[in-house]
Design an enzyme around this catalytic site. Sequence first.
Site, short mmCIF file in Angstrom:
data_model
loop_
_atom_site.label_atom_id
_atom_site.label_comp_id
_atom_site.label_asym_id
_atom_site.label_seq_id
_atom_site.Cartn_x
_atom_site.Cartn_y
_atom_site.Cartn_z
N CYS A 185 0.82 -1.22 0.00
CA CYS A 185 0.00 0.00 0.00
C CYS A 185 0.85 1.26 0.00
O CYS A 185 0.33 2.36 -0.20
CB CYS A 185 -0.94 0.03 1.20
SG CYS A 185 -2.03 -1.38 1.24
N HIS A 191 -2.77 3.11 -5.51
CA HIS A 191 -3.66 2.08 -6.06
C HIS A 191 -5.08 2.48 -5.69
O HIS A 191 -5.28 3.42 -4.93
CB HIS A 191 -3.31 0.70 -5.46
CG HIS A 191 -3.54 0.66 -3.98
ND1 HIS A 191 -2.62 1.15 -3.08
CD2 HIS A 191 -4.62 0.26 -3.24
CE1 HIS A 191 -3.11 1.03 -1.85
NE2 HIS A 191 -4.32 0.49 -1.92
N ASP A 231 -15.35 10.92 -5.15
CA ASP A 231 -15.40 9.96 -6.26
C ASP A 231 -14.39 10.31 -7.36
O ASP A 231 -14.28 11.47 -7.76
CB ASP A 231 -16.82 9.93 -6.83
CG ASP A 231 -17.06 8.73 -7.72
OD1 ASP A 231 -16.41 7.70 -7.51
OD2 ASP A 231 -17.90 8.84 -8.64
N GLU A 278 -13.62 -1.28 2.29
CA GLU A 278 -12.58 -0.91 1.32
C GLU A 278 -12.43 -1.99 0.26
O GLU A 278 -12.16 -1.70 -0.91
CB GLU A 278 -11.26 -0.72 2.07
CG GLU A 278 -10.19 -0.07 1.22
CD GLU A 278 -8.96 0.25 2.05
OE1 GLU A 278 -8.69 1.44 2.22
OE2 GLU A 278 -8.30 -0.68 2.53
ZN LIG Z 1 -5.73 0.55 -0.43
#
Ligand SMILES: [Zn+2]
Length: 308
Positions: A185, A191, A231, A278
């Site tokens: 991460c 990402h 968004d 998530e």
């Molecule tokens: Zn992530």
Amino acid sequence: MQEITSHFPHGEGRRCVITRRACFSSSHLYLLPELSQDDNSALFGPCSLSPGHGHNYELIVAMEGPLNEFGMVLNLSDVKHAIKKEVTSQLDFRFLNEAWPEFDLSKPEGCLPTTESLVRIIWERLKSHLPLLSLRLYENPKLWADYQGNAMDAYLTVQTHFSAAHRLAREDLPQKENEKIFGKCARPNGHGHNYFVEITVKGKIHPRTGMICDLSALNSLINDLIVEPFDHTFLNKDIPYFSDCVPTAENIALHISDKLTKPISAIGGSLYKVKLQESPNNAAEVYTNASESKTDIQESINEINLLR
Ligand SMILES: [Zn+2]
Ligand SMILES: [Zn+2]
């Protein structure tokens, strides 16, 4: 001859929560006779359009009690029949406004058949037949109400989603250190995730409108304050709050909670919980009032949700 009460191990006497799901399809109309068509339209939007519209409702009944000698809290066939007799056979393929006298709007005590008022009245119908712990009623997969038998107190949850990129790293640490803490991460170019957010509001059901807060105002708040700004962004770069705050799922949920608490109070509700999913594997939940920690009831309902 073998004795039935032999030494067969079982949990007789130990308490357990069980759930039963039931579905029904019904129509309803939000139209208060004391208001003009314009006022009804302003308050309830397209829900006030005659002759009404329908939903495929899903009811989750959670019950609690000690196990009997056969290893059951209740015989599921009795549960199924009680729910059918008291609820689904009376509501399925019916117009809710006319199905139960509680929704007769020509009487001053009549209440609009909203999700939260419907789940409360279903509780009233079932409580003498089943050892209820909590009820959840889905109007659709993105809107549901929870009720636990506390007078007019109910919970309403709206689910929405946004897609965004992030990178988990603290600017004050070297890359190697960040990779040790945040793993993949922390990779430099970030990402993305398709985030699902559940906003749960707590409040008292209004005896006439059947609402705990103005649902269209709530949807507008969530859209204007969360979905639109978040968004299709790179959270670390596009959202000023995350320029020096690592956008973990926990921090995003906290930030959403902070942004919504006051505006939701202003429309008459009280933000109870924000859940941010998530990925299928991880989620974060934030309870606005620290004293309202996650209870067994919430836990069991979350379990049900995972199984759906
Ligand atoms: Zn992530
Ligand atoms: Zn509706």
